[in-house]
Design a protein around this motif. Structure first.
Motif, PDB file in Angstrom:
ATOM      1  N   LEU A 127       0.710  -1.227   0.038  1.00  0.00           N
ATOM      2  CA  LEU A 127       0.131   0.070   0.062  1.00  0.00           C
ATOM      3  C   LEU A 127       0.707   1.278   0.072  1.00  0.00           C
ATOM      4  N   PHE A 128       2.047   1.089   0.775  1.00  0.00           N
ATOM      5  CA  PHE A 128       2.892   2.512   0.891  1.00  0.00           C
ATOM      6  C   PHE A 128       3.548   2.313  -0.443  1.00  0.00           C
ATOM      7  N   ARG A 129       3.966   1.459  -1.043  1.00  0.00           N
ATOM      8  CA  ARG A 129       4.700   1.473  -2.437  1.00  0.00           C
ATOM      9  C   ARG A 129       3.776   2.152  -3.452  1.00  0.00           C
ATOM     10  N   SER A 130       2.452   1.665  -3.568  1.00  0.00           N
ATOM     11  CA  SER A 130       1.480   2.058  -4.479  1.00  0.00           C
ATOM     12  C   SER A 130       1.389   3.681  -4.556  1.00  0.00           C
ATOM     13  N   LEU A 164       3.850   6.032  -2.676  1.00  0.00           N
ATOM     14  CA  LEU A 164       5.072   6.661  -2.618  1.00  0.00           C
ATOM     15  C   LEU A 164       6.064   5.954  -3.331  1.00  0.00           C
ATOM     16  N   GLY A 165       6.028   4.965  -3.976  1.00  0.00           N
ATOM     17  CA  GLY A 165       7.019   4.606  -4.723  1.00  0.00           C
ATOM     18  C   GLY A 165       7.783   3.500  -4.012  1.00  0.00           C
ATOM     19  N   ASP A 166       8.260   2.542  -4.731  1.00  0.00           N
ATOM     20  CA  ASP A 166       9.196   1.423  -4.705  1.00  0.00           C
ATOM     21  C   ASP A 166      10.380   1.811  -3.743  1.00  0.00           C
ATOM     22  N   LYS A 167      10.967   2.807  -4.452  1.00  0.00           N
ATOM     23  CA  LYS A 167      12.503   3.039  -3.837  1.00  0.00           C
ATOM     24  C   LYS A 167      12.294   3.657  -2.452  1.00  0.00           C
ATOM     25  N   ARG A 168      11.239   3.960  -1.824  1.00  0.00           N
ATOM     26  CA  ARG A 168      11.153   4.642  -0.487  1.00  0.00           C
ATOM     27  C   ARG A 168      10.688   3.394   0.521  1.00  0.00           C
ATOM     28  N   VAL A 169      10.274   2.131   0.137  1.00  0.00           N
ATOM     29  CA  VAL A 169      10.124   1.025   0.908  1.00  0.00           C
ATOM     30  C   VAL A 169      11.016   0.596   1.867  1.00  0.00           C
ATOM     31  N   LEU A 170      12.219   0.251   1.300  1.00  0.00           N
ATOM     32  CA  LEU A 170      13.247  -0.155   2.135  1.00  0.00           C
ATOM     33  C   LEU A 170      13.972   0.795   2.967  1.00  0.00           C
ATOM     34  N   MET A 199      -2.689   8.601   4.043  1.00  0.00           N
ATOM     35  CA  MET A 199      -4.031   8.608   3.593  1.00  0.00           C
ATOM     36  C   MET A 199      -5.000   8.056   4.755  1.00  0.00           C
ATOM     37  N   PRO A 200      -5.550   8.824   5.886  1.00  0.00           N
ATOM     38  CA  PRO A 200      -6.270   8.288   6.981  1.00  0.00           C
ATOM     39  C   PRO A 200      -7.429   7.790   6.732  1.00  0.00           C
ATOM     40  N   ASN A 201      -8.117   8.060   5.786  1.00  0.00           N
ATOM     41  CA  ASN A 201      -9.440   7.630   5.609  1.00  0.00           C
ATOM     42  C   ASN A 201      -9.605   6.574   4.554  1.00  0.00           C
ATOM     43  N   LYS A 223       0.476   3.968 -23.373  1.00  0.00           N
ATOM     44  CA  LYS A 223       0.514   4.935 -22.576  1.00  0.00           C
ATOM     45  C   LYS A 223      -0.026   4.454 -21.385  1.00  0.00           C
ATOM     46  N   LEU A 224      -0.927   3.340 -21.239  1.00  0.00           N
ATOM     47  CA  LEU A 224      -1.179   2.877 -19.926  1.00  0.00           C
ATOM     48  C   LEU A 224       0.035   2.132 -19.259  1.00  0.00           C
ATOM     49  N   ASP A 225       0.816   1.461 -20.138  1.00  0.00           N
ATOM     50  CA  ASP A 225       1.946   0.799 -19.378  1.00  0.00           C
ATOM     51  C   ASP A 225       2.962   1.868 -18.771  1.00  0.00           C
ATOM     52  N   GLN A 226       3.186   3.082 -19.683  1.00  0.00           N
ATOM     53  CA  GLN A 226       3.950   4.078 -19.263  1.00  0.00           C
ATOM     54  C   GLN A 226       3.493   4.648 -17.730  1.00  0.00           C
ATOM     55  N   LEU A 227       2.415   4.900 -17.858  1.00  0.00           N
ATOM     56  CA  LEU A 227       1.754   5.275 -16.367  1.00  0.00           C
ATOM     57  C   LEU A 227       1.892   4.564 -15.159  1.00  0.00           C
ATOM     58  N   LEU A 228       1.658   3.218 -15.695  1.00  0.00           N
ATOM     59  CA  LEU A 228       1.999   2.050 -14.519  1.00  0.00           C
ATOM     60  C   LEU A 228       3.330   2.086 -13.944  1.00  0.00           C
ATOM     61  N   ASP A 229       4.087   2.285 -14.928  1.00  0.00           N
ATOM     62  CA  ASP A 229       5.845   2.338 -14.745  1.00  0.00           C
ATOM     63  C   ASP A 229       6.155   3.472 -13.978  1.00  0.00           C
ATOM     64  N   LYS A 230       5.333   4.479 -14.318  1.00  0.00           N
ATOM     65  CA  LYS A 230       5.810   5.828 -13.451  1.00  0.00           C
ATOM     66  C   LYS A 230       5.170   5.657 -11.999  1.00  0.00           C
ATOM     67  N   ILE A 231       4.062   5.097 -11.757  1.00  0.00           N
ATOM     68  CA  ILE A 231       3.466   4.786 -10.437  1.00  0.00           C
ATOM     69  C   ILE A 231       4.498   3.787  -9.632  1.00  0.00           C
ATOM     70  N   ASN A 232       4.935   2.722 -10.338  1.00  0.00           N
ATOM     71  CA  ASN A 232       5.543   1.652  -9.663  1.00  0.00           C
ATOM     72  C   ASN A 232       6.966   2.471  -9.151  1.00  0.00           C
ATOM     73  N   GLU A 233       7.532   3.371 -10.007  1.00  0.00           N
ATOM     74  CA  GLU A 233       9.068   3.945  -9.749  1.00  0.00           C
ATOM     75  C   GLU A 233       8.737   5.021  -8.496  1.00  0.00           C
ATOM     76  N   LYS A 234       7.913   5.983  -8.748  1.00  0.00           N
ATOM     77  CA  LYS A 234       7.619   7.225  -7.975  1.00  0.00           C
ATOM     78  C   LYS A 234       6.270   7.401  -7.290  1.00  0.00           C
TER      79      LYS A 234
END
Length: 297
Positions: A99-102, A104-110, A158-160, A267-278
């Motif tokens: 949930l956090f990754r989705s 704020l991005g994968d790079k902040r999980v570790l 995302m408190p709610n 375009k859908l793939d690009q946006l999903l990649d952007k979400i995954n990264e950032k």
């Protein structure tokens, strides 16, 4: 059966670009190793292997012991013994880590996992330094402080946001986080005061992390820099082979596609990649509107 080996399945799982998967694997691997060594001790083969390994992995509260084994401040948060202990920690890591990754991005999980664990460990050591007589030593293990950091970070961001819990139903993250903190507080007089305070230390770090991030300060940036530097060094040292990834991370559309279906999918793939990264917050309002419209087609 699809004919793939267990090893290839693990490699595929780890190559998905999800840090949560890597954290789960390390926790489970160390749990299995300790469990096998404990089994050898139980059947009378040897006590030494288990005792030595356990002593190297856990966090020691006594300062003199800690200074000889400072790596325990990191390794303890990957170490479990009880089945229920690791099961609930890994379940929560999977839920709240992803949930956090989705968002704020994968790079902040570790970074958050490590910072939460380190904060919880330091609170634990301070607690026993103040409460135990000089020279007394206690040990801490488990990913609870790290998981609490992820949970409180999600609840602060995302408190709610609502999640479904078995036997309870839907509950907002802010109430779930509050309930867990209250349970930790009222459990302190019943024992394991250090462990409960370590949980609260991790939770506090998760809250502070998001608040500072919202003001433009990322506490995990040094860890992100180190991991990205090491990742870049590994790629540079690797063989110059043809890339086999499904799609590049940054591939702006420069040519006209043959039809609208290919164009929309790219375009859908690009946006999903952007979400995954950032994270999803990196999308513009226009991109979010486009994604809402087309992702469920």
């Amino acid at each position: 059966m699809n004919g793939t080996s267990f090893q290839s399945d693990i490699r595929y799982w780890l190559r998905q670009g999800n840090t949560v998967n890597h954290l789960l694997l390390w926790n489970i691997a160390i749990f299995v190793i300790l469990g096998l060594l404990n089994l050898l001790r139980y059947v009378g083969v040897s006590d030494l292997a288990f005792i030595f390994t356990y002593d190297q992995l856990v966090l020691h509260s006594e300062l003199g012991v800690f200074l000889h084994k400072p790596w325990g401040l990191i390794t303890y948060m990957f170490t479990h013994l009880g089945i229920f202990h690791i099961f609930f920690n890994m379940l929560n890591l999977f839920w709240f880590g992803n949930l956090f990754r989705s968002f704020l991005g994968d790079k902040r999980v570790l970074p958050l996992y490590l910072l939460g664990g380190i904060t919880g460990g330091l609170v634990y050591m301070l607690c026993f330094y103040l409460l135990l007589p000089p020279g007394a030593d206690a040990t801490l293990l488990g990913a609870s402080a790290s998981v609490m950091a992820l949970l409180l970070a999600c609840a602060t961001l995302m408190p709610n946001y609502e999640i479904g819990l078995l036997l309870i139903g839907s509950i907002r993250l802010k109430w779930l986080a509050l309930a867990i903190i209250v349970l930790d507080l009222i459990s302190i007089p019943q024992g394991n005061i250090g462990g409960m305070l370590a949980h609260l230390g991790g939770a506090l770090l998760g809250f502070v992390y998001v608040k500072l991030l919202q003001n433009g300060t990322d506490l995990g940036q040094p860890i992100i820099w180190v991991t990205e530097t090491l990742s870049g060094a590994r790629k540079a040292a690797g063989p110059k082979t043809k890339r086999s990834s499904f799609k590049p991370k940054k591939s702006p559309l420069k040519v006209v596609k043959k039809n609208a279906v290919e164009n929309k999918q790219l375009k859908l793939d690009q946006l999903l990649d952007k979400i995954n990264e950032k994270g999803i917050e990196s999308l513009s309002a226009e991109e979010k509107a486009w994604l809402d419209k087309h992702s469920q087609d």
